[in-house]
Design an enzyme around this catalytic site. Sequence first.
Site, PDB file in Angstrom:
ATOM      1  N   ASP A  65       0.853  -1.185   0.000  1.00  0.00           N
ATOM      2  CA  ASP A  65       0.000   0.000   0.000  1.00  0.00           C
ATOM      3  C   ASP A  65       0.893   1.241   0.000  1.00  0.00           C
ATOM      4  O   ASP A  65       1.930   1.245   0.666  1.00  0.00           O
ATOM      5  CB  ASP A  65      -0.885  -0.028   1.256  1.00  0.00           C
ATOM      6  CG  ASP A  65      -2.131   0.820   1.103  1.00  0.00           C
ATOM      7  OD1 ASP A  65      -2.816   0.666   0.087  1.00  0.00           O
ATOM      8  OD2 ASP A  65      -2.422   1.616   2.008  1.00  0.00           O
ATOM      9  N   TYR A  67       2.584   4.883   0.809  1.00  0.00           N
ATOM     10  CA  TYR A  67       2.656   5.805   1.942  1.00  0.00           C
ATOM     11  C   TYR A  67       1.438   6.718   1.882  1.00  0.00           C
ATOM     12  O   TYR A  67       1.046   7.169   0.802  1.00  0.00           O
ATOM     13  CB  TYR A  67       3.909   6.679   1.858  1.00  0.00           C
ATOM     14  CG  TYR A  67       5.240   5.965   1.894  1.00  0.00           C
ATOM     15  CD1 TYR A  67       5.502   4.953   2.805  1.00  0.00           C
ATOM     16  CD2 TYR A  67       6.273   6.350   1.036  1.00  0.00           C
ATOM     17  CE1 TYR A  67       6.753   4.340   2.847  1.00  0.00           C
ATOM     18  CE2 TYR A  67       7.524   5.751   1.074  1.00  0.00           C
ATOM     19  CZ  TYR A  67       7.752   4.744   1.983  1.00  0.00           C
ATOM     20  OH  TYR A  67       8.991   4.141   2.027  1.00  0.00           O
TER      21      TYR A  67
END
Length: 220
Positions: A65, A67
């Site tokens: 995923d 930042y």
Amino acid sequence: MQVKIEESWRQRLQTEFNQPYFSRLVAFVKEEYARCTVYPPGGRIFHAFNTCPFDRVKVVILGQDPYHEPGQYYGLCFSVLDGVPFPPSLVNIFREIGDDLGKPMPSSGRLERWAGQGVLLINSILTVRAHEAGSHRGKGWEQFTDAVIRCINDGRENVVFMLWGAYAQKKGAFIDRTRHCVLTAPHPSPLSADRGFFGCRHFSKANAYFRSKGLPEIEW
């Protein structure tokens, strides 16, 4: 559907862009950008592909995923712009490079210097709502990036895949180990780096693999 992405990728991924799931994904992402803060900036969603054309891919580093805090994610997994403090995972990556190859901690966290040598730095999910980790999961990005990995697996030879953490390893389970080099380790996050990321020596192992194939090494 016409998508603004580097041409060699567009040619190979056009069948994905034409699928109904991708149209639904685009509609969702456009709505998210219209009503809240989303990373990366819209023009950088495919930055990883634009900086590393298909025919130049030598290494794939697969994040999960993006930042999700301000100023961090701009389209390359683990990378940050100059002047942005290094997130803990990136610090640990540089620490491992230092231990593995004897290199000092760099002053810049921008990894275009790797992308220019053929390192594709992609997350499984290519967008995220600010401050909300995982907010764009299950919307179609995972299917798209599975297709990207399959495209590389089928269309290239002697690629090094660095799969850090259980998620990346599961996502890359179908990669043909007889045609590519697959390196696995725990994720560089502080939550898991001590369980085997430190000491994995993936960077020297990748270069040893390239030497064995008569290919140029990566300047990490």
